[in-house]
Design a protein around this motif. Structure first.
Motif, mmCIF file in Angstrom:
data_model
loop_
_atom_site.group_PDB
_atom_site.id
_atom_site.type_symbol
_atom_site.label_atom_id
_atom_site.label_comp_id
_atom_site.label_asym_id
_atom_site.label_seq_id
_atom_site.Cartn_x
_atom_site.Cartn_y
_atom_site.Cartn_z
ATOM 1 N N SER A 152 0.834 -1.206 0.000
ATOM 2 C CA SER A 152 0.000 0.000 0.000
ATOM 3 C C SER A 152 0.865 1.250 0.000
ATOM 4 O O SER A 152 0.490 2.268 -0.581
ATOM 5 N N TYR A 153 2.035 1.188 0.633
ATOM 6 C CA TYR A 153 2.939 2.332 0.629
ATOM 7 C C TYR A 153 3.528 2.562 -0.758
ATOM 8 O O TYR A 153 3.737 3.697 -1.171
ATOM 9 N N LYS A 154 3.807 1.468 -1.484
ATOM 10 C CA LYS A 154 4.399 1.613 -2.810
ATOM 11 C C LYS A 154 3.460 2.314 -3.777
ATOM 12 O O LYS A 154 3.905 2.917 -4.764
ATOM 13 N N GLU A 155 2.164 2.263 -3.497
ATOM 14 C CA GLU A 155 1.197 2.939 -4.358
ATOM 15 C C GLU A 155 1.332 4.462 -4.288
ATOM 16 O O GLU A 155 0.801 5.177 -5.136
ATOM 17 N N LEU A 156 2.061 4.947 -3.286
ATOM 18 C CA LEU A 156 2.226 6.394 -3.119
ATOM 19 C C LEU A 156 3.277 6.967 -4.054
ATOM 20 O O LEU A 156 3.339 8.193 -4.253
ATOM 21 N N ILE A 157 4.129 6.110 -4.622
ATOM 22 C CA ILE A 157 5.218 6.592 -5.469
ATOM 23 C C ILE A 157 4.649 7.393 -6.655
ATOM 24 O O ILE A 157 3.773 6.934 -7.382
ATOM 25 N N GLY A 158 5.179 8.611 -6.814
ATOM 26 C CA GLY A 158 4.740 9.484 -7.905
ATOM 27 C C GLY A 158 3.561 10.365 -7.552
ATOM 28 O O GLY A 158 3.197 11.246 -8.339
ATOM 29 N N LYS A 159 2.960 10.155 -6.388
ATOM 30 C CA LYS A 159 1.799 10.958 -6.003
ATOM 31 C C LYS A 159 2.238 12.335 -5.499
ATOM 32 O O LYS A 159 3.262 12.483 -4.840
ATOM 33 N N ASP A 190 8.522 23.449 5.033
ATOM 34 C CA ASP A 190 7.481 23.997 5.899
ATOM 35 C C ASP A 190 6.188 23.225 5.701
ATOM 36 O O ASP A 190 5.993 22.546 4.683
ATOM 37 N N ALA A 191 5.284 23.345 6.666
ATOM 38 C CA ALA A 191 3.969 22.732 6.533
ATOM 39 C C ALA A 191 3.225 23.386 5.386
ATOM 40 O O ALA A 191 3.344 24.595 5.154
ATOM 41 N N GLY A 192 2.440 22.631 4.628
ATOM 42 C CA GLY A 192 1.698 23.155 3.497
ATOM 43 C C GLY A 192 2.493 23.176 2.207
ATOM 44 O O GLY A 192 2.030 23.741 1.210
ATOM 45 N N THR A 193 3.667 22.548 2.181
ATOM 46 C CA THR A 193 4.502 22.527 0.985
ATOM 47 C C THR A 193 4.083 21.382 0.067
ATOM 48 O O THR A 193 3.840 20.268 0.534
ATOM 49 N N LYS A 194 3.981 21.671 -1.247
ATOM 50 C CA LYS A 194 3.648 20.622 -2.200
ATOM 51 C C LYS A 194 4.893 19.772 -2.460
ATOM 52 O O LYS A 194 5.949 20.296 -2.814
ATOM 53 N N VAL A 195 4.741 18.456 -2.273
ATOM 54 C CA VAL A 195 5.867 17.532 -2.481
ATOM 55 C C VAL A 195 5.386 16.341 -3.300
ATOM 56 O O VAL A 195 4.190 16.118 -3.462
ATOM 57 N N LYS A 196 6.345 15.581 -3.821
ATOM 58 C CA LYS A 196 6.045 14.369 -4.563
ATOM 59 C C LYS A 196 6.754 13.196 -3.888
ATOM 60 O O LYS A 196 7.899 13.317 -3.464
ATOM 61 N N VAL A 197 6.060 12.065 -3.794
ATOM 62 C CA VAL A 197 6.665 10.855 -3.243
ATOM 63 C C VAL A 197 7.574 10.255 -4.313
ATOM 64 O O VAL A 197 7.118 9.874 -5.397
ATOM 65 N N ASP A 201 10.806 2.598 0.658
ATOM 66 C CA ASP A 201 11.644 1.464 1.045
ATOM 67 C C ASP A 201 11.050 0.861 2.316
ATOM 68 O O ASP A 201 11.268 1.355 3.409
ATOM 69 N N GLY A 202 10.274 -0.208 2.133
ATOM 70 C CA GLY A 202 9.557 -0.764 3.281
ATOM 71 C C GLY A 202 8.464 0.194 3.693
ATOM 72 O O GLY A 202 7.536 0.466 2.931
ATOM 73 N N THR A 203 8.589 0.763 4.887
ATOM 74 C CA THR A 203 7.633 1.777 5.342
ATOM 75 C C THR A 203 8.276 3.167 5.363
ATOM 76 O O THR A 203 7.706 4.101 5.918
ATOM 77 N N ARG A 204 9.443 3.274 4.778
ATOM 78 C CA ARG A 204 10.130 4.575 4.697
ATOM 79 C C ARG A 204 9.725 5.279 3.414
ATOM 80 O O ARG A 204 9.975 4.798 2.314
ATOM 81 N N ILE A 205 9.076 6.415 3.558
ATOM 82 C CA ILE A 205 8.579 7.184 2.423
ATOM 83 C C ILE A 205 9.469 8.413 2.232
ATOM 84 O O ILE A 205 9.687 9.170 3.182
ATOM 85 N N VAL A 206 9.962 8.576 1.016
ATOM 86 C CA VAL A 206 10.834 9.712 0.709
ATOM 87 C C VAL A 206 10.094 10.678 -0.212
ATOM 88 O O VAL A 206 9.536 10.258 -1.232
ATOM 89 N N VAL A 207 10.072 11.954 0.182
ATOM 90 C CA VAL A 207 9.396 12.975 -0.620
ATOM 91 C C VAL A 207 10.388 14.034 -1.075
ATOM 92 O O VAL A 207 11.458 14.198 -0.486
ATOM 93 N N LYS A 208 10.024 14.729 -2.157
ATOM 94 C CA LYS A 208 10.864 15.787 -2.681
ATOM 95 C C LYS A 208 9.976 16.975 -3.037
ATOM 96 O O LYS A 208 8.881 16.804 -3.555
ATOM 97 N N LYS A 209 10.475 18.169 -2.753
ATOM 98 C CA LYS A 209 9.708 19.386 -3.023
ATOM 99 C C LYS A 209 9.461 19.549 -4.506
ATOM 100 O O LYS A 209 10.343 19.339 -5.323
ATOM 101 N N GLU A 210 8.222 19.889 -4.847
ATOM 102 C CA GLU A 210 7.847 20.122 -6.243
ATOM 103 C C GLU A 210 8.571 21.353 -6.775
ATOM 104 O O GLU A 210 8.688 22.382 -6.093
ATOM 105 N N GLU A 211 9.081 21.259 -7.996
ATOM 106 C CA GLU A 211 9.747 22.400 -8.621
ATOM 107 C C GLU A 211 8.709 23.437 -9.029
ATOM 108 O O GLU A 211 7.690 23.113 -9.626
ATOM 109 N N GLU A 212 8.950 24.699 -8.688
ATOM 110 C CA GLU A 212 8.007 25.758 -9.027
ATOM 111 C C GLU A 212 8.062 26.049 -10.529
ATOM 112 O O GLU A 212 9.121 26.014 -11.156
ATOM 113 N N GLY A 213 6.891 26.426 -11.105
ATOM 114 C CA GLY A 213 6.809 26.792 -12.524
ATOM 115 C C GLY A 213 6.794 25.579 -13.399
ATOM 116 O O GLY A 213 6.859 25.712 -14.608
#
Length: 213
Positions: A152-159, A190-197, A201-213
């Motif tokens: 179920s966690y892997k389904e988050l990739i790309g969201k 900060d809270a409220g920042t748009k990020v992408k998964v 890795d297992g239950t470890r979820i890595v996110v990255k800040k969305e590039e503006e523009g």
């Protein structure tokens, strides 16, 4: 068999009988251990249950019922409750007809020691796998029809999600009404920042800040 009047002899007789009977329950030996164990214990009971001894066949039945409870627990229940009751009944069956307390204590200890020593047979003979239900051997993987947490966690990739707490660099994200703990690696967000998964890795979820523009 007057020698069975001696407590130490009774100890070794019950020890051997228990060793083979419990061994029969634990390993596959085509009934050989059962024949030996039954023969030894039959000698023990035939000596102690004699006319005029004051003991009836019921004490032997206690012992037999105890063995039956062990088998039922191992094959069908596998929670140890009936097995414990069975061992208690076996102890009573061999201890009650003894002439004194010391003799009774010794044969009770012999039964427990024989049961424990019988586990050594597993190293030599193929096991019967009694009480196997107490160990979960099946892997709960997706290909077997299980909906695991990892899948179920892997389904988050790309969201694309939004952080609900500050990331320093660990925080919380929300997706479809559910909250997940995630990390942004070295990024502080900060809270409220748009990020992408970007990875799971297992239950470890890595996110990255969305590039503006």
């Amino acid at each position: 068999m007057e020698v069975l009047n001696i407590a130490s002899v009774g100890f070794f007789v019950v020890l051997l009988g228990s060793l083979f009977l419990f061994g029969e329950l634990l390993v596959k030996v085509k009934g050989i251990f059962a024949i030996i164990g039954i023969g030894i214990m039959a000698t023990y009971f035939s000596f102690h249950i004699t006319p005029g001894s004051g003991m009836g066949v019921w004490v032997a039945l206690l012992y037999i019922i105890g063995i039956v409870l062990l088998v039922i627990d191992g094959k069908f229940v596998s929670d140890g409750t009936l097995a414990a009751l069975g061992i208690l009944m076996m102890i009573l069956g061999i201890a009650i007809p003894t002439p004194n307390i010391i003799y009774g204590f010794l044969v009770s200890m012999a039964l427990l020691l024989g049961a424990g020593a019988s586990t050594l047979f597993i190293k030599v003979f193929p096991p019967r796998n009694l009480w196997s239900k107490m160990t979960l051997k099946d892997r709960l993987t997706g290909d077997l029809g299980y909906n695991s947490l990892n899948e179920s966690y892997k389904e988050l990739i790309g969201k694309e999600v939004v952080t609900t707490t500050p990331f320093r660099p660990i925080g919380t994200i929300k997706y479809e009404g559910k909250y997940y703990s995630a990390t942004s690696d070295s990024q502080w967000l900060d809270a409220g920042t748009k990020v992408k998964v970007v990875a799971v890795d297992g239950t470890r979820i890595v996110v990255k800040k969305e590039e503006e523009g």
